[in-house]
Design a protein around this motif. Structure first.
Motif, mmCIF file in Angstrom:
data_model
loop_
_atom_site.group_PDB
_atom_site.id
_atom_site.type_symbol
_atom_site.label_atom_id
_atom_site.label_comp_id
_atom_site.label_asym_id
_atom_site.label_seq_id
_atom_site.Cartn_x
_atom_site.Cartn_y
_atom_site.Cartn_z
ATOM 1 N N ALA A 118 67.521 85.636 40.440
ATOM 2 C CA ALA A 118 66.983 85.607 38.711
ATOM 3 C C ALA A 118 66.978 84.245 38.839
ATOM 4 O O ALA A 118 66.102 83.604 37.921
ATOM 5 C CB ALA A 118 68.441 86.582 38.229
ATOM 6 N N HIS A 119 67.950 83.097 39.394
ATOM 7 C CA HIS A 119 67.561 81.652 39.075
ATOM 8 C C HIS A 119 66.687 80.867 39.982
ATOM 9 O O HIS A 119 67.319 79.548 39.479
ATOM 10 C CB HIS A 119 69.434 81.186 38.666
ATOM 11 N N TRP A 120 66.569 81.534 41.303
ATOM 12 C CA TRP A 120 66.251 80.163 42.522
ATOM 13 C C TRP A 120 64.784 81.277 42.642
ATOM 14 O O TRP A 120 63.716 81.036 42.598
ATOM 15 C CB TRP A 120 66.449 79.949 42.917
ATOM 16 N N LEU A 121 64.931 82.567 43.479
ATOM 17 C CA LEU A 121 63.819 82.991 44.034
ATOM 18 C C LEU A 121 62.507 83.666 42.701
ATOM 19 O O LEU A 121 61.594 83.354 43.536
ATOM 20 C CB LEU A 121 64.032 83.998 45.125
ATOM 21 N N ALA B 212 74.061 74.372 43.519
ATOM 22 C CA ALA B 212 73.168 73.975 42.964
ATOM 23 C C ALA B 212 71.805 74.306 43.425
ATOM 24 O O ALA B 212 71.096 74.228 42.572
ATOM 25 C CB ALA B 212 72.988 72.598 44.225
ATOM 26 N N ILE B 213 71.902 75.549 44.373
ATOM 27 C CA ILE B 213 70.231 75.895 44.398
ATOM 28 C C ILE B 213 70.576 77.015 43.597
ATOM 29 O O ILE B 213 69.233 77.206 42.746
ATOM 30 C CB ILE B 213 70.910 76.684 45.939
ATOM 31 N N THR B 214 71.569 77.518 42.607
ATOM 32 C CA THR B 214 71.193 78.468 41.541
ATOM 33 C C THR B 214 71.120 78.316 40.190
ATOM 34 O O THR B 214 71.103 78.303 39.269
ATOM 35 C CB THR B 214 72.409 79.772 41.784
ATOM 36 N N THR B 215 71.159 77.017 40.813
ATOM 37 C CA THR B 215 71.086 75.988 39.084
ATOM 38 C C THR B 215 70.446 75.007 39.073
ATOM 39 O O THR B 215 70.531 74.291 37.697
ATOM 40 C CB THR B 215 72.969 75.263 38.555
ATOM 41 N N HIS B 216 70.153 74.668 39.938
ATOM 42 C CA HIS B 216 68.736 73.541 39.769
ATOM 43 C C HIS B 216 67.640 74.234 38.820
ATOM 44 O O HIS B 216 67.573 72.727 37.885
ATOM 45 C CB HIS B 216 68.205 74.068 40.873
ATOM 46 N N LEU B 217 67.184 74.849 38.065
ATOM 47 C CA LEU B 217 66.023 75.108 37.664
ATOM 48 C C LEU B 217 66.731 75.421 36.046
ATOM 49 O O LEU B 217 66.773 74.483 35.123
ATOM 50 C CB LEU B 217 65.325 76.644 37.663
ATOM 51 N N ASP C 119 58.338 79.993 55.492
ATOM 52 C CA ASP C 119 58.629 78.547 55.651
ATOM 53 C C ASP C 119 58.384 77.980 54.075
ATOM 54 O O ASP C 119 58.431 76.692 53.475
ATOM 55 C CB ASP C 119 57.260 78.300 56.121
ATOM 56 N N TRP C 120 57.757 79.220 53.029
ATOM 57 C CA TRP C 120 57.854 77.846 51.827
ATOM 58 C C TRP C 120 58.876 78.220 51.052
ATOM 59 O O TRP C 120 59.217 77.440 50.016
ATOM 60 C CB TRP C 120 56.872 78.892 50.622
ATOM 61 N N VAL C 121 59.590 79.584 51.515
ATOM 62 C CA VAL C 121 61.318 79.509 51.169
ATOM 63 C C VAL C 121 62.258 78.243 51.212
ATOM 64 O O VAL C 121 62.596 77.513 50.898
ATOM 65 C CB VAL C 121 62.599 80.781 51.242
ATOM 66 N N GLU D 134 60.374 74.860 49.856
ATOM 67 C CA GLU D 134 61.789 75.127 47.853
ATOM 68 C C GLU D 134 63.277 75.033 47.849
ATOM 69 O O GLU D 134 63.402 74.308 47.189
ATOM 70 C CB GLU D 134 61.338 75.924 47.350
ATOM 71 N N ALA D 135 63.092 75.337 49.501
ATOM 72 C CA ALA D 135 65.585 74.710 49.097
ATOM 73 C C ALA D 135 65.545 73.679 49.616
ATOM 74 O O ALA D 135 66.109 73.356 48.589
ATOM 75 C CB ALA D 135 65.279 75.686 50.092
#
Length: 300
Positions: free
Chosen positions: A108-111, A246-251, A291-293, A296-297
């Motif tokens: 929900a919050h990253w992908l 960090a990964i799920t709260t970045h956006l 490669d894209w994932v 982006e990470a």
């Protein structure tokens, strides 16, 4: 009946010729086809003898196609492309999706918010997202997933994404109306939100606070959920402070929906990894998605 079978020493010779002509390098062609370089040279010479024409010019600088070689390569390349397209068409089962399994919060919050970027670059690749409350093994139903594992984790078809970084987050409105929050010790006077997933071990407030020298008894969680996504939703509703990954709260932070009231953060010994099943990891579409994932990470 086609006479082509009699015009070639073997059908394999076409694959050897195509690889050699495309790379203009017998060594690279051998590596691509997983054979030895002498076997490539032997196969090309056999094809030239059979056709009674030189297909390559060989010199100290390498190899180049002759006029006959260029003519044959143009035909073989276009023929292979048409065959490949036809095979993809007839072997497709309805619409083919790459199925990605992830936790609800990560999806929900990253992908999901980032997927439009990938789809703009690769509009022909279809993706199906499935959420799960536990780590699943990629199989015939799941092509790719994301796991949290120790940083030294290694296995075939896995790729490092980013470190696990954890820090407190809350809404700007909560921070403005709550007691002052200037230090980790101040958290004891705040509404703390905690998640305790039954199938994924997450760091809780007691462990995080203990690392920063605060006794867990001084800051017991006020709200406890069995799903990290619910904890995030409670924080977004202004219910208090939650530990954020960090990964799920970045956006959420970038959009100022959540803020970091303190600069203290913990980088653990764990990291996030992309895991793919063996069959899917060999496809060009999957390689592009992986490669894209990873890209982006690491940029988050």
């Amino acid at each position: 009946m086609s006479k082509l079978r009699y015009m070639l020493p073997s059908t394999q010779s076409l694959f050897v010729f195509e690889a050699a002509a495309r790379n203009l390098n017998f060594k690279l062609a051998a590596a691509e086809l997983n054979v030895t370089q002498p076997s490539i040279s032997h196969a090309i010479k056999a094809l030239e003898r059979h056709c009674n024409v030189d297909l390559f010019v060989r010199d100290n600088r390498g190899v180049q196609l002759t006029e006959a070689g260029r003519l044959l390569y143009d035909s073989v390349r276009s023929g292979f492309q048409r065959i490949e397209h036809s095979l993809k068409t007839i072997t497709a089962r309805d619409t083919q999706y790459i199925t990605v399994a992830a936790s609800t919060s990560l999806a929900a919050h990253w992908l999901v918010p980032k997927l439009p970027i990938f789809q703009q670059r690769h509009p022909g690749i279809k993706i199906k997202i499935v959420t799960t409350d536990r780590d699943v093994e990629p199989d015939h139903q799941v092509d790719m997933t994301i796991w949290l594992r120790p940083r030294n984790f290694e296995r075939p078809n896995s790729w490092y994404m980013c470190e696990e970084v954890i820090y407190p987050v809350c809404t700007p409105s909560y921070l403005a109306s709550a007691p002052p929050l200037k230090s980790v010790e101040d958290l004891a006077r705040h509404q703390l939100i905690h998640s305790s997933d039954p199938h994924r071990k997450r760091m809780g407030w007691s462990e995080w606070l203990g690392i920063f020298g605060v006794a867990s008894a001084e800051a017991e969680p006020d709200l406890v959920f069995n799903d990290y996504q619910l904890a995030i939703q409670a924080a977004l509703a202004g219910e208090g402070v939650v530990l954020g990954w960090a990964i799920t709260t970045h956006l959420l932070r970038r959009n100022r929906l959540l803020v970091r009231p303190l600069m203290e953060e913990l980088t653990t010994e764990n990291a996030f990894f992309v895991i793919a099943n063996e069959r899917s990891s060999k496809t060009e579409e999957m390689k592009l998605l992986v490669d894209w994932v990873v890209e982006e990470a690491r940029a988050s």
